[in-house]
Design an enzyme around this catalytic site. Structure first.
Site, short mmCIF file in Angstrom:
data_model
loop_
_atom_site.label_atom_id
_atom_site.label_comp_id
_atom_site.label_asym_id
_atom_site.label_seq_id
_atom_site.Cartn_x
_atom_site.Cartn_y
_atom_site.Cartn_z
N LYS A 13 0.82 -1.22 0.00
CA LYS A 13 0.00 0.00 0.00
C LYS A 13 0.85 1.26 0.00
O LYS A 13 0.61 2.18 -0.77
CB LYS A 13 -0.91 0.04 1.24
CG LYS A 13 -1.97 -1.02 1.31
CD LYS A 13 -2.96 -0.73 2.44
CE LYS A 13 -2.35 -0.75 3.82
NZ LYS A 13 -1.85 -2.08 4.24
N ARG A 88 -10.00 0.79 7.98
CA ARG A 88 -9.60 -0.57 8.31
C ARG A 88 -10.71 -1.34 9.01
O ARG A 88 -10.54 -2.52 9.32
CB ARG A 88 -8.38 -0.54 9.22
CG ARG A 88 -7.05 -0.72 8.50
CD ARG A 88 -5.96 -0.57 9.53
NE ARG A 88 -4.74 -1.25 9.24
CZ ARG A 88 -3.64 -0.64 8.77
NH1 ARG A 88 -3.67 0.63 8.45
NH2 ARG A 88 -2.54 -1.34 8.60
N ARG A 127 11.05 -7.09 5.76
CA ARG A 127 11.03 -5.65 6.03
C ARG A 127 11.49 -5.36 7.46
O ARG A 127 12.16 -4.37 7.73
CB ARG A 127 9.61 -5.09 5.81
CG ARG A 127 9.52 -3.58 5.93
CD ARG A 127 8.15 -3.05 5.56
NE ARG A 127 7.20 -3.21 6.64
CZ ARG A 127 5.90 -2.91 6.53
NH1 ARG A 127 5.41 -2.49 5.37
NH2 ARG A 127 5.09 -3.05 7.55
N ARG A 133 10.50 -0.91 12.67
CA ARG A 133 9.12 -0.78 13.16
C ARG A 133 8.87 -1.76 14.31
O ARG A 133 9.24 -2.93 14.22
CB ARG A 133 8.13 -1.06 12.02
CG ARG A 133 7.90 0.17 11.15
CD ARG A 133 6.97 -0.12 10.01
NE ARG A 133 5.68 -0.65 10.41
CZ ARG A 133 4.59 -0.57 9.65
NH1 ARG A 133 4.65 0.02 8.48
NH2 ARG A 133 3.46 -1.10 10.06
N ARG A 144 -1.35 -8.94 13.23
CA ARG A 144 -1.82 -7.98 12.22
C ARG A 144 -2.55 -8.70 11.09
O ARG A 144 -3.56 -8.19 10.57
CB ARG A 144 -0.65 -7.16 11.67
CG ARG A 144 -0.20 -6.07 12.65
CD ARG A 144 1.23 -5.68 12.42
NE ARG A 144 1.43 -4.96 11.17
CZ ARG A 144 2.60 -4.90 10.54
NH1 ARG A 144 3.66 -5.52 11.02
NH2 ARG A 144 2.69 -4.20 9.43
#
Ligand code: AMP
Length: 190
Positions: A13, A88, A127, A133, A144
């Site tokens: 995204k 969301r 990632r 993060r 998630r």
């Protein structure tokens, strides 16, 4: 123009939204980036959001809506926006519709980046090695993805019913996916 870029965590995204914002001259609103900026700046909101984000949970709808409504009122947003990571949940989508209707605006298209779960997991783990993060670790990633399937995925049929949903294959070279999105959005908005 109001474009929503929709998809699971790790579906691309952010990457595609950045490109689309440049291509269509739209203001890019990433709710994840907004929240991370609050955390970095140590604001009250950031301190509230931190626990939810690190655990891989969504932050409460009312809080998220307040942030989004403020962002939509900024001059930068007046010429059109790309929403990345919002909505969301169904209540967020309903509230967005209400908010836009009040200003005689509406969503033009919802681009859905479709990527299989095993690929999402692989991308997020990869990632996590460099993103720094707090939610790119195996436990938060699993949560998630669970949250995506239970709370976010129902938005696909919500937007299908409105005739806005454009599914796009989110696997393969970034440039090819981008070209595919542009083509589909232009076709849809004709
Ligand atoms: P993202 O960068 O889009 O993956 O978002 C990172 C995290 O921020 C999410 O896992 C949620 O904890 C929080 N977040 C971002 N957008 C929303 C939203 N629309 N509603 C609730 N929480 C959100």
């Amino acid at each position: 123009m109001i474009l929503i870029v929709f998809g699971a965590p790790g579906s691309g995204k952010g990457t595609q939204s950045e490109r689309l914002a440049r291509h269509f001259g739209l203001h890019h609103i990433s709710t994840g980036d907004l929240l991370r900026a609050h955390i970095k700046n140590g604001t009250l909101l950031g301190r509230t959001a931190h626990g939810f984000i690190s655990a891989g949970h969504l932050i409460p709808d009312q809080l998220m809506l307040k942030i989004l409504a403020e962002e939509l009122r900024t001059p930068a947003a007046a010429g059109g926006v790309i929403l990345d990571g919002f909505p969301r949940t169904i209540p967020q989508a309903e509230e967005l519709d209400t908010l836009l209707a009040r200003e005689h605006k509406r969503i033009d298209a919802v681009v859905g980046l479709e990527v299989p779960d095993d690929e999402l997991e692989k991308r997020l783990i990869e990632r996590g090695k460099s993103s720094g993060r707090s939610d790119d670790n195996p436990e938060a990633i699993a949560e998630r993805l669970r949250v995506y399937h239970s709370q976010t995925k129902p938005l696909i049929s919500y937007y299908q019913k409105q005739g806005h949903y454009i599914p796009v294959n989110g696997t393969g070279p970034i440039e090819d996916i981008f070209a595919d999105i542009c083509l589909n959005v232009k076709e849809h908005c004709k």
